[in-house]
Motif scaffolding. Structure first.
Motif, mmCIF file in Angstrom:
data_model
loop_
_atom_site.group_PDB
_atom_site.id
_atom_site.type_symbol
_atom_site.label_atom_id
_atom_site.label_comp_id
_atom_site.label_asym_id
_atom_site.label_seq_id
_atom_site.Cartn_x
_atom_site.Cartn_y
_atom_site.Cartn_z
ATOM 1 N N GLY A 1 0.686 -1.070 0.079
ATOM 2 C CA GLY A 1 0.066 0.059 -0.114
ATOM 3 C C GLY A 1 0.970 1.218 0.028
ATOM 4 O O GLY A 1 0.464 2.135 -0.634
ATOM 5 N N THR A 2 1.856 1.204 0.795
ATOM 6 C CA THR A 2 2.819 2.391 0.898
ATOM 7 C C THR A 2 3.396 2.518 -0.376
ATOM 8 O O THR A 2 3.568 3.804 -1.315
ATOM 9 C CB THR A 2 3.954 2.136 1.938
ATOM 10 O OG1 THR A 2 3.345 2.181 3.245
ATOM 11 C CG2 THR A 2 4.961 3.213 2.141
ATOM 12 N N VAL A 3 3.825 1.429 -1.174
ATOM 13 C CA VAL A 3 4.610 1.672 -2.463
ATOM 14 C C VAL A 3 3.622 2.321 -3.599
ATOM 15 O O VAL A 3 3.855 3.123 -4.280
ATOM 16 C CB VAL A 3 5.106 0.488 -3.015
ATOM 17 C CG1 VAL A 3 5.595 0.368 -4.353
ATOM 18 C CG2 VAL A 3 6.339 -0.156 -1.869
ATOM 19 N N LEU A 4 2.223 1.805 -3.588
ATOM 20 C CA LEU A 4 1.480 2.062 -4.692
ATOM 21 C C LEU A 4 0.880 3.818 -4.141
ATOM 22 O O LEU A 4 0.680 4.383 -5.346
ATOM 23 C CB LEU A 4 0.080 1.067 -4.389
ATOM 24 C CG LEU A 4 0.440 -0.328 -5.204
ATOM 25 C CD1 LEU A 4 -0.623 -1.291 -4.585
ATOM 26 C CD2 LEU A 4 0.459 -0.094 -6.495
ATOM 27 N N ILE A 5 0.833 3.978 -3.254
ATOM 28 C CA ILE A 5 0.203 5.269 -2.717
ATOM 29 C C ILE A 5 1.515 6.446 -3.228
ATOM 30 O O ILE A 5 1.186 7.477 -3.944
ATOM 31 C CB ILE A 5 0.141 5.504 -1.298
ATOM 32 C CG1 ILE A 5 -1.263 5.066 -0.956
ATOM 33 C CG2 ILE A 5 0.060 7.003 -0.944
ATOM 34 C CD1 ILE A 5 -1.746 4.852 0.734
ATOM 35 N N VAL A 6 2.723 5.889 -2.996
ATOM 36 C CA VAL A 6 3.972 6.995 -3.500
ATOM 37 C C VAL A 6 4.014 6.899 -4.872
ATOM 38 O O VAL A 6 4.273 8.105 -5.418
ATOM 39 C CB VAL A 6 5.085 6.256 -3.115
ATOM 40 C CG1 VAL A 6 6.370 7.023 -3.496
ATOM 41 C CG2 VAL A 6 5.216 6.236 -1.312
ATOM 42 N N ILE A 7 3.899 5.697 -5.680
ATOM 43 C CA ILE A 7 3.856 5.676 -7.105
ATOM 44 C C ILE A 7 2.813 6.514 -7.727
ATOM 45 O O ILE A 7 2.901 7.323 -8.606
ATOM 46 C CB ILE A 7 3.794 4.423 -7.602
ATOM 47 C CG1 ILE A 7 5.125 3.366 -7.283
ATOM 48 C CG2 ILE A 7 3.359 4.383 -9.191
ATOM 49 C CD1 ILE A 7 4.689 2.108 -7.781
ATOM 50 N N THR A 8 1.420 6.498 -7.183
ATOM 51 C CA THR A 8 0.394 7.161 -7.646
ATOM 52 C C THR A 8 0.541 8.610 -7.400
ATOM 53 O O THR A 8 0.324 9.517 -8.167
ATOM 54 C CB THR A 8 -0.956 6.629 -6.778
ATOM 55 O OG1 THR A 8 -1.312 5.303 -7.033
ATOM 56 C CG2 THR A 8 -2.271 7.263 -7.383
#
Length: 301
Positions: free
Chosen positions: A46-53
């Motif tokens: 979730g942290t990775v996806l939020i940063v990428i988004t």
């Protein structure tokens, strides 16, 4: 090139990701416990996806009225479905777990037909049927010497493992159907995955506060298990889940879920390599059925 079945290829790529996710995750669920391991991997992903988004500026692609559907998809597909998937993985191992998870395909096809009005041609139904028959055959006859390797061990009652595995499949199917309208409305797959996985991370962190032993980790993290958790999260939730969400936005739910459910066949050579035990002839027959079924779907695309 315009006729390239992008959705189908993305679904197949997701299946490959989930194959290696299952192998990486198996020791982790035994070390930490199913709930704790799923919490670690979901929070990291979730942290990775939020940063990428955020970096790519994709939040604006999600319609304002889409949050409720994505939250519902997150609850049934990740909080319930993925936790059940990890629990079943702990009880019955990656190979048996994968065939139960493959039942998400017909479940999703039925839900898509009932709630989304999707239709499947005769050729597509035949292709889906061949794939599912191949999946079941490949896993049922997937090994010549059962029970000799830790990846094949059954912990506890097999019936409970089957029930939990079917629960995971239902959660995956229902989560996919709930997310489909959001993707059709123009939401970017990465942003949709970030919301789904991010919300699941918050819920699972709240679950950690419950006064129950099953909500806590069974052991402290070690460097090896931290690496396994991060690798499993990256392959399964960051890459695999985003590929699935992308495929759902471009293809029929039933077809996408069927192609993403061929993990049991892909996992056979991986398990063979790890255990050193060659799969039986029935396993290769199942693989052949999957290839034929996939060909039917591709030719119809």
């Amino acid at each position: 090139m315009s006729n390239l079945p992008i959705a189908e290829l993305a679904a197949l790529a997701a299946a490959v990701c989930w194959t290696f996710t299952a192998i990486l995750a198996a020791p982790g669920v035994h070390h930490f416990g199913a709930v704790a391991f799923n919490r670690y991997r979901v929070v990291f992903a979730g942290t990775v996806l939020i940063v990428i988004t955020s970096i790519m500026g994709l939040w604006s692609s999600v319609p304002n009225n889409a949050m409720l559907a994505l939250i519902g998809s997150s609850l049934v597909g990740i909080v319930i479905g993925d936790t059940a998937l990890m629990q079943a993985l702990k009880r019955i191992g990656p190979r048996r777990n994968s065939v139960l998870f493959a039942t998400s395909a017909p479940m999703a096809a039925g839900m898509g037909f009932i709630w989304l009005g999707e239709t499947l041609s005769t050729n597509l139904l035949i292709g889906c049927g061949l794939i599912l028959l191949g999946v079941v055959n490949a896993v049922w006859w997937g090994r010549k010497n059962e029970g000799q390797h830790r990846l094949e061990k059954v912990s506890g009652h097999l019936g409970w493992g089957i029930l939990i595995g079917l629960t995971a499949a239902f959660g995956q199917a229902a989560g996919a159907v709930l997310a489909k309208p959001v993707l059709l409305a123009g939401a970017d797959p990465i942003a949709a995955s970030a919301i789904r996985v991010g919300f699941a991370a918050v819920v699972l962190l709240l679950v950690r506060a419950l006064p129950f032993a099953w909500a806590k980790a069974n052991a402290a993290p070690t460097p090896a298990f931290v690496w396994r958790t991060m690798s499993s999260a990256t392959l399964g939730l960051v890459l695999g889940m985003t590929l699935l969400v992308y495929a759902l936005g471009r293809g029929e739910v039933g077809i996408v879920m069927t192609l993403s459910a061929i993990t049991p066949v892909i996992i056979l050579p991986v398990v063979w390599f790890i255990t050193g035990q060659r799969p039986s002839r029935g396993a290769w027959l199942g693989a052949a059925l999957v290839v034929v079924g996939s060909s039917v779907i591709f030719l119809n695309s």
